[in-house]
Design an enzyme around this catalytic site. Structure first.
Site, mmCIF file in Angstrom:
data_model
loop_
_atom_site.group_PDB
_atom_site.id
_atom_site.type_symbol
_atom_site.label_atom_id
_atom_site.label_comp_id
_atom_site.label_asym_id
_atom_site.label_seq_id
_atom_site.Cartn_x
_atom_site.Cartn_y
_atom_site.Cartn_z
ATOM 1 C CE LYS A 106 -3.887 -2.207 2.186
ATOM 2 N NZ LYS A 106 -5.032 -2.278 3.436
ATOM 3 C CG PHE A 150 -13.068 1.556 7.213
ATOM 4 C CD1 PHE A 150 -12.484 0.875 6.155
ATOM 5 C CD2 PHE A 150 -13.707 0.664 7.920
ATOM 6 C CE1 PHE A 150 -12.948 -0.367 5.727
ATOM 7 C CE2 PHE A 150 -13.836 -0.683 7.786
ATOM 8 C CZ PHE A 150 -13.447 -1.254 6.619
ATOM 9 N NE ARG A 165 -6.961 -13.435 4.947
ATOM 10 C CZ ARG A 165 -7.506 -12.347 4.583
ATOM 11 N NH1 ARG A 165 -7.464 -11.602 3.543
ATOM 12 N NH2 ARG A 165 -8.151 -11.694 5.611
ATOM 13 C CB THR A 215 -7.167 -6.383 9.108
ATOM 14 O OG1 THR A 215 -7.761 -7.155 8.415
ATOM 15 C CG2 THR A 215 -7.499 -4.744 8.716
ATOM 16 N NE ARG A 245 -2.281 -6.009 6.897
ATOM 17 C CZ ARG A 245 -3.577 -6.838 6.389
ATOM 18 N NH1 ARG A 245 -4.100 -7.794 7.064
ATOM 19 N NH2 ARG A 245 -4.055 -6.393 5.250
ATOM 20 C CG HIS A 291 -5.484 -5.813 -0.166
ATOM 21 N ND1 HIS A 291 -6.723 -5.722 0.610
ATOM 22 C CD2 HIS A 291 -5.696 -6.695 -1.438
ATOM 23 C CE1 HIS A 291 -7.487 -6.599 -0.156
ATOM 24 N NE2 HIS A 291 -7.018 -7.092 -1.144
ATOM 25 C CD GLU A 294 -8.934 -8.502 -3.674
ATOM 26 O OE1 GLU A 294 -7.742 -8.736 -3.470
ATOM 27 O OE2 GLU A 294 -9.726 -7.842 -2.834
HETATM 28 P P1 CMP Z 1 -7.455 -4.570 3.776
HETATM 29 O O1 CMP Z 1 -6.840 -5.877 3.992
HETATM 30 O O2 CMP Z 1 -6.751 -3.778 2.338
HETATM 31 O O3 CMP Z 1 -8.880 -4.522 3.775
HETATM 32 C C1 CMP Z 1 -9.545 -3.520 3.794
HETATM 33 C C2 CMP Z 1 -8.926 -2.403 4.353
HETATM 34 O O4 CMP Z 1 -9.697 -1.272 5.100
HETATM 35 C C3 CMP Z 1 -7.906 -2.763 5.408
HETATM 36 O O5 CMP Z 1 -6.920 -3.608 4.771
HETATM 37 C C4 CMP Z 1 -7.422 -1.773 6.174
HETATM 38 O O6 CMP Z 1 -6.472 -0.807 5.562
HETATM 39 C C5 CMP Z 1 -8.937 -0.832 6.115
HETATM 40 N N1 CMP Z 1 -9.714 -1.048 7.362
HETATM 41 C C6 CMP Z 1 -10.339 -2.249 7.808
HETATM 42 N N2 CMP Z 1 -10.897 -1.892 8.800
HETATM 43 C C7 CMP Z 1 -10.587 -0.863 9.319
HETATM 44 C C8 CMP Z 1 -11.185 0.257 10.294
HETATM 45 N N3 CMP Z 1 -11.747 -0.408 11.301
HETATM 46 N N4 CMP Z 1 -10.717 1.292 10.333
HETATM 47 C C9 CMP Z 1 -10.273 1.728 9.191
HETATM 48 N N5 CMP Z 1 -9.698 1.341 8.234
HETATM 49 C C10 CMP Z 1 -9.795 -0.224 8.438
#
Ligand code: CMP
Length: 139
Positions: free
Chosen positions: A9, A57, A85, A91, A102, A115, A126
């Site tokens: 990202k 979000f 993953r 996340t 992460r 991601h 995707e």
């Molecule tokens: P990703 O795995 O790319 O999938 C969706 C994205 O939304 C996640 O990673 C984060 O970058 C973002 N995301 C998910 N949950 C939240 C949250 N609670 N607040 C802000 N961003 C979020």
């Protein structure tokens, strides 16, 4: 064999983490079969994350994802979706296991460096969102 989409990202690119991410993918047996740097428009980010459009979000996420260059990759390997993953971690970096990307690099639930697709159907969508068949190397 399975394929999954990986994104470094905009926070990961800006912080110089492309190499760290690629190193972990390759060290863990995931093969990069396509790779490019992109800079999404807001509309492209909204299309990519359309599944999240009702989430609070969504606006912030799509602003962030269109804020700078990102690296998109297609990864291939046995059980690639789950294995990638596992390498990424949860996340929210605060919940991510020790040794995951992460946990080691993310600073924020949104700016979480990488991601990865969460299921075969999502991976197909995707991968097709960023790559055409000619851009994915045959093996
Ligand atoms: P990703 O795995 O790319 O999938 C969706 C994205 O939304 C996640 O990673 C984060 O970058 C973002 N995301 C998910 N949950 C939240 C949250 N609670 N607040 C802000 N961003 C979020």
């Amino acid at each position: 064999m399975q394929r999954t989409l990986s994104i470094v990202k905009p926070d990961g690119v800006a912080r110089g983490l492309i190499g760290d991410v690629v190193k972990r993918l390759e060290a863990n047996g995931l093969t990069i079969i396509a790779m490019k740097m992109i800079h999404m428009t807001k509309a492209q980010a909204e299309g990519f994350y359309a599944v999240h459009r009702e989430r609070p979000f969504f606006g912030s996420l799509t602003d962030f994802m269109s804020s700078g260059p990102a690296v998109v990759m297609v990864l291939e390997g046995d059980d690639a979706i789950a294995r990638y993953r596992d390498l990424m971690g949860a996340t929210n970096y605060k919940d991510a296991a020790e040794g995951t990307i992460r946990r080691d690099f993310a600073t924020d639930i949104e700016k979480n460096v990488v991601h990865g697709s969460d299921a075969p159907e999502t991976a197909a969508f995707e991968i097709g969102y960023f790559f055409n068949a000619f851009e994915i190397t045959a093996r």
